[in-house]
Design an enzyme around this catalytic site. Structure first.
Site, mmCIF file in Angstrom:
data_model
loop_
_atom_site.group_PDB
_atom_site.id
_atom_site.type_symbol
_atom_site.label_atom_id
_atom_site.label_comp_id
_atom_site.label_asym_id
_atom_site.label_seq_id
_atom_site.Cartn_x
_atom_site.Cartn_y
_atom_site.Cartn_z
ATOM 1 N N THR A 164 -53.887 -42.321 -32.842
ATOM 2 C CA THR A 164 -53.923 -43.778 -32.833
ATOM 3 C C THR A 164 -54.043 -44.303 -31.403
ATOM 4 O O THR A 164 -54.930 -45.088 -31.079
ATOM 5 C CB THR A 164 -52.678 -44.364 -33.541
ATOM 6 O OG1 THR A 164 -52.617 -43.788 -34.838
ATOM 7 C CG2 THR A 164 -52.764 -45.875 -33.658
ATOM 8 N N LYS A 171 -34.147 -49.380 -20.563
ATOM 9 C CA LYS A 171 -33.082 -50.127 -19.874
ATOM 10 C C LYS A 171 -32.455 -51.157 -20.804
ATOM 11 O O LYS A 171 -31.613 -51.944 -20.400
ATOM 12 C CB LYS A 171 -33.669 -50.865 -18.668
ATOM 13 C CG LYS A 171 -34.299 -49.970 -17.628
ATOM 14 C CD LYS A 171 -34.868 -50.856 -16.521
ATOM 15 C CE LYS A 171 -35.614 -50.058 -15.486
ATOM 16 N NZ LYS A 171 -36.362 -50.936 -14.582
HETATM 17 C C1 NCD Z 1 -49.771 -41.074 -39.079
HETATM 18 C C2 NCD Z 1 -48.679 -42.015 -38.627
HETATM 19 O O1 NCD Z 1 -48.368 -42.109 -37.448
HETATM 20 O O2 NCD Z 1 -48.145 -42.669 -39.512
HETATM 21 N N1 NCD Z 1 -50.521 -40.551 -38.021
HETATM 22 C C3 NCD Z 1 -51.583 -41.260 -37.536
HETATM 23 O O3 NCD Z 1 -51.445 -42.345 -37.043
HETATM 24 N N2 NCD Z 1 -52.804 -40.713 -37.678
HETATM 25 C C4 NCD Z 1 -49.308 -40.026 -40.003
HETATM 26 C C5 NCD Z 1 -48.138 -39.181 -39.616
HETATM 27 O O4 NCD Z 1 -47.557 -39.305 -38.547
HETATM 28 O O5 NCD Z 1 -47.801 -38.313 -40.428
#
Ligand code: NCD
Length: 308
Positions: free
Chosen positions: A55, A83
């Site tokens: 992401t 902090k």
């Molecule tokens: C997901 C999340 O962060 O919810 N990952 C992502 O953004 N591709 C899925 C996960 O962490 O399992």
């Protein structure tokens, strides 16, 4: 305060707007050079209070490919949150430095609070076990590119459907298309929360709950695997007991459709065995690439920038 659009929940976008984003994502691939400087002098801040690979990095890659710049932090402990600063104050400050903010936070609702405190668009990159709308845009683009449509299909969602925020947002998004059937595959303890079931019922959706992958697989057009969300469990014992509930392997895929699309938001732990990666039905790394394209389209949309 200036009125801007935010993306907190996938329903903040209309179906038409999502279609437009998908079109722009495809145009970005087809006419890449036209987008190379389109965000010159614009800055994206990524404020990640929780770990992330896809992401955060796909947001940053997206902004860089649009000719913009990026700033931010990738863990709470390297920001003033360590902090004791509130999310509101952090976001209000960063709003003075950046034109758009993508954030991830372990607390459900944190991006809503953030959006009230800044004049720049806020994008929710995941809030606790709640929602993850940009993963859903990624998923929709992947499905559209693989299937050529977003309606009339059976989607199996497998794994941690309780804490898996990608699942909650994807269900909400797919409820707006015709002819979608959901098969929810999870252990009892990790079933979809009631509020999601209520939304499916209110939309008149067809859904069933099963406990094994084997009984679901033959009917599916899409299989959406998920990781058991260790960080949201209250105790390690329950996690250890449930973590390997489902492992997709080639043997289980023997009864699947030839054109099944296998998706996973990633990261994967054990739930898809690596032997599946070379099967033509495995789409999860393609999905990660789609994430960059749709985030490019989203940044343009929220900044109100169009290709000349
Ligand atoms: C997901 C999340 O962060 O919810 N990952 C992502 O953004 N591709 C899925 C996960 O962490 O399992």
């Amino acid at each position: 305060m200036k009125k801007v659009r935010n993306l907190i929940n996938i329903t903040d976008l209309t179906v038409e707007e999502i279609n437009q984003l998908i079109e722009v994502a495809d145009d970005i691939v087809a006419n890449h050079a036209e987008y190379e400087n389109i965000c010159a002098h614009k800055k994206l801040a990524t404020l990640f209070f929780e770990p992330s690979t896809r992401t955060r990095l796909s947001f940053e890659a997206a902004m860089l490919e649009l000719g913009g710049s990026v700033l931010g932090f990738s863990e709470a402990k390297s920001s003033s949150a360590a902090k004791g600063e509130s999310v509101s104050d952090t976001v209000r400050t960063v709003g003075c430095y950046a034109d758009i903010i993508a954030m991830r936070h372990p607390k459900e609702g944190a991006p809503i609070v953030a959006a009230q405190r800044t004049t720049v668009p806020i994008i929710n990159g995941g809030d606790g076990g709640h929602f993850h709308p940009t993963q859903t845009l990624t998923d929709l683009l992947t499905i559209k590119r693989k299937k050529g449509r977003l309606d009339n299909m059976t989607i199996g969602l497998c794994g941690d459907l309780k804490f898996g925020r990608t699942v909650h947002s994807l269900i909400e998004a797919m409820l707006r298309y015709e002819g979608i059937k959901f098969v929810l595959i999870s252990p009892q303890e990790l079933q979809v929360p009631d509020y999601v079931k209520e939304k499916m019922d209110a939309a008149g959706a067809e859904w069933t709950e099963v406990e094994t992958l084997e009984e679901a697989i033959p009917q599916l057009d899409i299989l959406y695997m998920t990781r058991v969300q260790r960080e949201r469990f209250f105790n390690e014992e329950d996690y250890v007991r449930l973590k390997d509930s489902y492992i997709l392997n080639l043997e289980k895929l023997e009864t699947a459709k030839e054109d099944l699309t296998i998706m996973h938001p990633l990261p994967r732990v054990n739930e898809i065995s690596v032997e599946v990666d070379d099967d033509p039905r495995a789409c999860y790394f393609f999905q990660a690439l789609c994430g960059k394209h749709i985030r490019m389209a989203l940044i343009l949309f929220l900044l109100g920038i169009k290709r000349a």
